[in-house]
Each structure stands twice: as structure tokens, then as C-alpha cells.
Scaffold this active site. Structure first.
Site, PDB file in Angstrom:
ATOM      1  N   ASP A  87       0.860  -1.184   0.000  1.00 50.28           N
ATOM      2  CA  ASP A  87       0.000   0.000   0.000  1.00 50.28           C
ATOM      3  C   ASP A  87       0.897   1.235   0.000  1.00 50.28           C
ATOM      4  O   ASP A  87       1.551   1.542   0.993  1.00 50.28           O
ATOM      5  CB  ASP A  87      -0.899  -0.019   1.234  1.00 50.28           C
ATOM      6  N   ASP A 142      -2.938   2.390  -5.980  1.00 52.77           N
ATOM      7  CA  ASP A 142      -1.836   2.433  -5.019  1.00 52.77           C
ATOM      8  C   ASP A 142      -1.666   1.162  -4.198  1.00 52.77           C
ATOM      9  O   ASP A 142      -0.812   1.107  -3.314  1.00 52.77           O
ATOM     10  CB  ASP A 142      -2.011   3.618  -4.079  1.00 52.77           C
ATOM     11  N   GLU A 143      -2.440   0.125  -4.476  1.00 49.34           N
ATOM     12  CA  GLU A 143      -2.347  -1.112  -3.705  1.00 49.34           C
ATOM     13  C   GLU A 143      -2.257  -2.323  -4.628  1.00 49.34           C
ATOM     14  O   GLU A 143      -2.853  -2.330  -5.707  1.00 49.34           O
ATOM     15  CB  GLU A 143      -3.550  -1.265  -2.775  1.00 49.34           C
TER      16      GLU A 143
END
Length: 270
Positions: A9, A105-106
Site C-alpha cells: 500500500d 496504489d495497492e
């Protein structure tokens, strides 16, 4: 075979990329916001400094500035965010081709069959025979390896969770922010997971958490030990799924990019 699943993350992703574009913003409270004149003046993302002032994603910019008078608000640069997202995934791809994005973003990564690509580590396992499992220190080592590479090569930080399934890996990445690694090994996942609030479990939305709390289920451990059939009567099939997750029985595969579907919160679907 026991799996090794990593969840990464990228911390405060939009704000972190903006600081790469504008180094003078380092150390000051920063937020990425919409166009105030176009009546889209809301906070899209914020730095740790802004977060500590109480700035929240989705609130009006004027309100955020009232909370944090020194707040610097910059417009979004989505092409740059996509660029850094691809760069991070390129690092992950050096270790495995099983990379499943969860937003920009993960990502989940399954590195079970690619551990030889990582630097050598003594003491990969604990136990013998059927009781042999990956050592907690080894899981932490794998997470730290990826986390430090992202920081060194991209100049942004990432929080990492490492476990034997996707749900616990995601939960782990939420526990140490920013820039931390949390291993949740098979050997003692109950010790780490069961005392946590039920709302920390992936796919438990706010509405579901409230329903569970009204039935006396406030922790993940209480959810895992709920009487058979109770969760089904309360939440239907979603309840059965949540009990399964709480007990560490998530067996969903990490699907390569392009194969994964849209993941939704159970709590938001009830």
C-alpha cells in the site's frame, strides 16, 4: 502448500508523488484537491502532517484549511500518479508475475513460488513435517525487501503486510503506516488478529460493523467464534464469507493483472 501473500500500500500516494514533483513541500502539510472554482473543491488526498491536523479525504478545501492554516493544496496530476504506480509494479514484477492491483496504489503479490529470487535468508521455516511453516522473521524479511526497494528507487514509502492469504495480508498492511511491515504468520495469526476490531477485517463496511456490534461481535475473534448459523441469519451469504475470513480460511488466489474483477466491500453491499 502454505502460501506467501504480500499486500503493498503506497502511503499517502497522491501527496507523496506531489512531493516528488515539488521537493519544497517536504515536511509541510500537503493536500491534493479539486478545483475550488469549478465547485469540486474537496480533498482528494493528504500527507501525514495534514492528517495529524484532522484533514480528511472528501471534505471541502475551505474546511480543511480552517483545521490546518498552513495547508498547501495542489491540483492533481493523474498521469504522474499512474507513472509511479507502474514503476512500483515493475519492481514487484521482478519477484512474481502474480500481481493483483487493488486500486492505483495497492497490490497483492503471491511470492510462494518465487522465494529464490529474494536474497538468501537462513531460517525460512519453523517446525517439522506437517507442522512446518514459514517463519515470522522470514515473512518480515520479504516484506522489508520490497518496502526498502520502493523507498530507495522511487523515493516514496509503502506499508506492507505479509501473510498466508489475501485478507490477512491486506489487514497487515494497514497496521503500520507509514513505511512499515507487518507479518501475520500461520503459526500465531489468532494472537495478532483476534483482538482487533471487527471493522479492521477487509470487506466489513461501517453498516456491517454496526450490525455485528449490536449482536455483541466487536472483535475479529468474536466473529471467528460466533455460533454456527448466526452470521448467516444476520447477513446471509456475506456472513458466511466473513466468518470464513476471520478464521483464516480465505483461499482466494492472487489473480494476475487483467484477470481480477472489481472488489467490493461486503458492508457496502448490504
Amino acid at each position: 502448500m502454505e502460501r506467501i501473500v504480500i499486500h503493498s500500500d503506497l502511503n499517502n500516494f497522491y501527496a507523496s508523488v506531489e512531493r516528488k514533483l515539488h521537493p519544497e513541500l517536504l515536511g509541510v502539510p500537503v493536500a491534493v484537491g479539486g478545483d475550488e472554482e469549478a465547485r469540486k473543491g474537496i480533498i482528494l488526498a493528504k500527507s501525514e502532517e495534514a492528517k495529524r491536523c484532522g484533514v480528511k479525504t472528501g471534505e471541502p478545501i475551505w474546511q480543511a484549511k480552517r483545521k490546518c492554516p498552513g495547508l498547501v493544496v495542489v491540483p492533481p496530476h493523474f498521469k504522474e500518479y499512474m507513472k509511479y504506480s507502474r514503476l512500483a509494479r515493475a519492481i514487484y514484477a521482478e519477484y512474481t508475475d502474480l500481481i493483483e492491483p487493488y486500486g492505483i496504489d495497492e497490490c497483492w503479490l503471491d511470492v510462494t513460488h518465487s522465494t529464490k529470487i529474494f536474497p538468501k535468508f537462513e531460517g525460512m521455516y519453523v517446525g517439522e513435517g506437517e507442522n512446518r511453516h514459514f517463519a515470522p522473521a522470514y515473512l518480515t524479511f520479504l516484506g522489508d525487501t520490497l518496502r526498502e526497494r520502493v523507498k530507495a528507487e522511487l523515493g516514496i514509502t509503502v506499508s506492507v503486510g505479509v501473510s498466508f492469504n489475501k485478507v490477512f495480508a491486506k489487514l497487515g498492511s494497514d497496521l503500520k503506516k507509514p513505511d512499515g511491515t507487518t507479518a501475520i504468520p500461520f503459526t500465531d495469526f489468532k494472537t495478532k488478529i483476534y483482538p482487533l476490531p471487527v471493522s479492521d477485517l477487509l470487506f466489513v463496511g461501517r453498516a456491517t460493523a454496526e450490525k455485528l456490534k449490536r449482536r455483541g461481535i466487536a472483535t475479529i475473534g468474536a466473529l471467528a467464534n460466533a455460533p454456527e448459523g448466526m452470521l448467516h441469519s444476520l447477513l446471509g451469504k456475506a456472513g458466511d464469507t466473513l466468518v470464513k475470513y476471520a478464521r483464516g480460511l480465505d483461499d482466494e488466489e492472487v489473480r494476475p493483472m487483467g484477470e481480477s474483477g472489481e472488489l467490493k466491500s461486503i458492508g457496502n453491499s448490504l
